[in-house]
Design a protein around this motif. Structure first.
Motif, mmCIF file in Angstrom:
data_model
loop_
_atom_site.group_PDB
_atom_site.id
_atom_site.type_symbol
_atom_site.label_atom_id
_atom_site.label_comp_id
_atom_site.label_asym_id
_atom_site.label_seq_id
_atom_site.Cartn_x
_atom_site.Cartn_y
_atom_site.Cartn_z
ATOM 1 N N ASP A 58 0.945 -1.131 0.054
ATOM 2 C CA ASP A 58 0.010 0.092 -0.008
ATOM 3 C C ASP A 58 0.989 1.380 0.018
ATOM 4 O OD1 ASP A 58 -1.909 1.876 0.061
ATOM 5 O OD2 ASP A 58 -3.045 1.300 1.869
ATOM 6 N N PHE A 59 1.161 1.726 -1.000
ATOM 7 C CA PHE A 59 2.030 3.059 -1.368
ATOM 8 C C PHE A 59 1.118 4.139 -1.031
ATOM 9 C CE2 PHE A 59 4.653 0.131 -3.687
ATOM 10 C CZ PHE A 59 5.794 0.430 -3.416
ATOM 11 N N ARG A 60 -0.306 4.121 -1.067
ATOM 12 C CA ARG A 60 -1.001 5.345 -1.129
ATOM 13 C C ARG A 60 -0.698 6.273 0.016
ATOM 14 N NH1 ARG A 60 -6.430 1.625 -1.848
ATOM 15 N NH2 ARG A 60 -5.340 0.449 -0.455
ATOM 16 N N ILE A 62 1.723 7.004 1.401
ATOM 17 C CA ILE A 62 3.187 7.611 0.853
ATOM 18 C C ILE A 62 2.941 8.591 0.085
ATOM 19 C CG2 ILE A 62 5.614 7.348 0.528
ATOM 20 C CD1 ILE A 62 5.431 4.334 1.384
ATOM 21 N N ALA A 63 2.106 8.131 -0.970
ATOM 22 C CA ALA A 63 1.752 8.921 -2.203
ATOM 23 C C ALA A 63 0.845 10.181 -1.863
ATOM 24 C CB ALA A 63 0.887 8.162 -3.250
ATOM 25 N N ASP A 64 0.007 10.245 -0.703
ATOM 26 C CA ASP A 64 -0.439 11.244 -0.489
ATOM 27 C C ASP A 64 0.715 12.324 0.174
ATOM 28 O OD1 ASP A 64 -3.171 10.564 -0.964
ATOM 29 O OD2 ASP A 64 -3.506 9.694 1.069
ATOM 30 N N LYS A 65 1.482 11.775 0.911
ATOM 31 C CA LYS A 65 2.378 12.728 1.468
ATOM 32 C C LYS A 65 3.513 13.264 0.483
ATOM 33 C CE LYS A 65 6.244 12.383 5.089
ATOM 34 N NZ LYS A 65 7.247 12.405 4.226
ATOM 35 N N ASP A 66 4.012 12.473 -0.436
ATOM 36 C CA ASP A 66 4.889 12.828 -1.375
ATOM 37 C C ASP A 66 4.580 13.250 -2.664
ATOM 38 O OD1 ASP A 66 6.581 12.719 0.579
ATOM 39 O OD2 ASP A 66 7.833 11.144 0.006
ATOM 40 N N HIS A 241 8.224 -15.792 0.825
ATOM 41 C CA HIS A 241 7.658 -15.242 -0.345
ATOM 42 C C HIS A 241 6.615 -14.234 -0.238
ATOM 43 C CE1 HIS A 241 7.578 -15.645 -4.730
ATOM 44 N NE2 HIS A 241 6.126 -15.548 -4.682
ATOM 45 N N THR A 242 7.127 -13.238 0.378
ATOM 46 C CA THR A 242 6.014 -12.042 0.981
ATOM 47 C C THR A 242 6.849 -10.520 1.057
ATOM 48 O OG1 THR A 242 7.743 -12.377 3.282
ATOM 49 C CG2 THR A 242 5.427 -13.679 2.941
ATOM 50 N N TRP A 243 5.799 -9.639 1.109
ATOM 51 C CA TRP A 243 6.276 -8.238 1.131
ATOM 52 C C TRP A 243 6.572 -7.657 2.555
ATOM 53 C CZ3 TRP A 243 6.366 -5.335 -3.514
ATOM 54 C CH2 TRP A 243 6.444 -3.757 -3.380
ATOM 55 N N PRO A 244 7.823 -7.260 2.793
ATOM 56 C CA PRO A 244 8.145 -6.795 3.884
ATOM 57 C C PRO A 244 7.141 -5.764 4.472
ATOM 58 C CG PRO A 244 10.245 -7.254 2.649
ATOM 59 C CD PRO A 244 8.962 -7.352 1.744
ATOM 60 N N GLY A 245 6.769 -5.892 5.574
ATOM 61 C CA GLY A 245 5.891 -4.779 6.231
ATOM 62 C C GLY A 245 4.472 -4.942 5.915
ATOM 63 N N LEU A 262 11.397 -4.511 8.235
ATOM 64 C CA LEU A 262 11.318 -3.398 7.018
ATOM 65 C C LEU A 262 10.258 -3.007 6.454
ATOM 66 C CD1 LEU A 262 13.763 -2.322 5.348
ATOM 67 C CD2 LEU A 262 13.226 -3.834 3.617
ATOM 68 N N ASN A 263 9.870 -1.867 6.015
ATOM 69 C CA ASN A 263 8.527 -1.499 5.499
ATOM 70 C C ASN A 263 8.983 -1.215 4.026
ATOM 71 O OD1 ASN A 263 6.750 0.158 4.169
ATOM 72 N ND2 ASN A 263 6.204 1.173 5.928
ATOM 73 N N ALA A 264 8.806 -2.187 3.146
ATOM 74 C CA ALA A 264 9.317 -2.315 1.842
ATOM 75 C C ALA A 264 8.691 -1.174 0.835
ATOM 76 C CB ALA A 264 8.534 -3.500 1.054
ATOM 77 N N CYS A 265 7.294 -0.608 1.141
ATOM 78 C CA CYS A 265 7.095 0.540 0.472
ATOM 79 C C CYS A 265 7.817 1.630 0.681
ATOM 80 C CB CYS A 265 5.362 0.859 0.893
ATOM 81 S SG CYS A 265 4.588 -0.712 0.350
ATOM 82 N N GLN A 266 8.065 2.137 1.876
ATOM 83 C CA GLN A 266 8.719 3.235 2.343
ATOM 84 C C GLN A 266 10.094 3.058 1.882
ATOM 85 O OE1 GLN A 266 7.440 6.251 3.959
ATOM 86 N NE2 GLN A 266 9.235 6.930 2.852
#
Length: 278
Positions: A58-60, A62-66, A241-245, A262-266
């Protein structure tokens, strides 16, 4: 659509026609969207969907912020990341998608980034090889690159890999994968570091298990001091086989552990944002 008047975030389901095939994607426009925003294209794994990818990665916020656009394309057939079959030309799809985003939302064509997990990660790796003229940087989770599909890294590209040592689906050590051969995590990083003309000696950082979930990480940074281009690898010790965070989207006995260290999106966005097309 005029994004200058868009005060609230908006998520839109859209389509374009590629070789006579209707291709679907979901576009997220952040709060107070403006012209000239970067784009993060996020590719889902096999048997997944844009809805699932938005939930998992969920990049959303971070997208709102940046202030950047997030796009999750759909591949109902599971990303032709190997040789194209029939009318399904995935590289052309992403190429035309980029053009659409630039035309429709006035996105910054010099700041297009791509990331993906599993099958979406392998597709991201293919794009790094075959669509490098349109992509500023890529990040690949739980995947590497096919070694025998007729394409290979040719042009410099900032690239980040994240892979778990206990991945039960795509082995950290590479080898045979459903009838194809894939690079190991370490081998593909070294290959890209050479393409990017980076210092072959990496800077290594250990990330301890502060979350207490039985995982830890090793970060390896290879840098070209002249261009600033980097190749970064994260080894997730005991990771699956996963997405960190992200969420534990299936039971551990099927996919392994999801690290919360680790927060992979950030991490991926922080890696992307300094880069523009050369």
């Amino acid at each position: 659509m005029s994004i200058s008047a868009l005060a609230q975030s908006q998520q839109v389901e859209e389509t374009i026609n590629v070789n006579g095939v209707k291709r679907e994607f979901t576009t997220y426009l952040p709060t107070d969207a403006i012209g000239g925003m970067p784009v993060v294209i996020s590719l889902h794994g096999g048997f997944a969907s844009p809805k699932g990818q938005f939930k998992l990665a969920d990049f959303r916020p971070i997208a709102d912020k940046d202030k950047f656009i997030v796009v999750c394309p759909a591949s109902k057939h599971g990303w032709e990341d190997g040789k194209d079959v029939g009318k399904i030309d995935e590289v052309k799809f992403i190429d035309q998608l980029i053009s659409y985003l630039i035309k429709t939302y006035h996105a910054n064509g010099n700041r297009i980034y791509v990331t993906g997990i599993s099958k979406g990660g392998f597709m991201t790796a293919r794009l790094a090889c075959q669509l490098s003229s349109r992509i500023a940087a890529v990040a690949i989770v739980a995947a590497t690159l096919d070694s025998n599909e007729g394409y290979t890294p040719q042009y410099p590209m900032p690239i980040l890999f994240i892979h778990g040592t206990k991945d039960p689906i795509v082995s950290y050590n590479g080898g045979s994968l459903f009838g194809r051969e894939v690079y190991s995590h370490r081998d593909i990083i070294k290959k890209w570091a050479a393409i990017d003309n980076c210092n072959p000696k990496p800077v290594i950082t250990n990330i301890p298990d502060k979350a207490g979930d039985g995982t830890s990480l090793i970060k390896e940074e290879y840098t070209n001091s002249a261009t600033g281009m980097q190749v970064i690898g994260y080894t997730v010790n005991n990771g699956g086989h996963t997405w960190p965070g992200g969420s534990q989207y299936l039971p551990r006995f099927l996919i392994g552990k999801t690290t919360k260290n680790l927060n992979a999106c950030q991490t991926i966005w922080d890696f992307f944002k300094p880069y523009t097309l050369q």
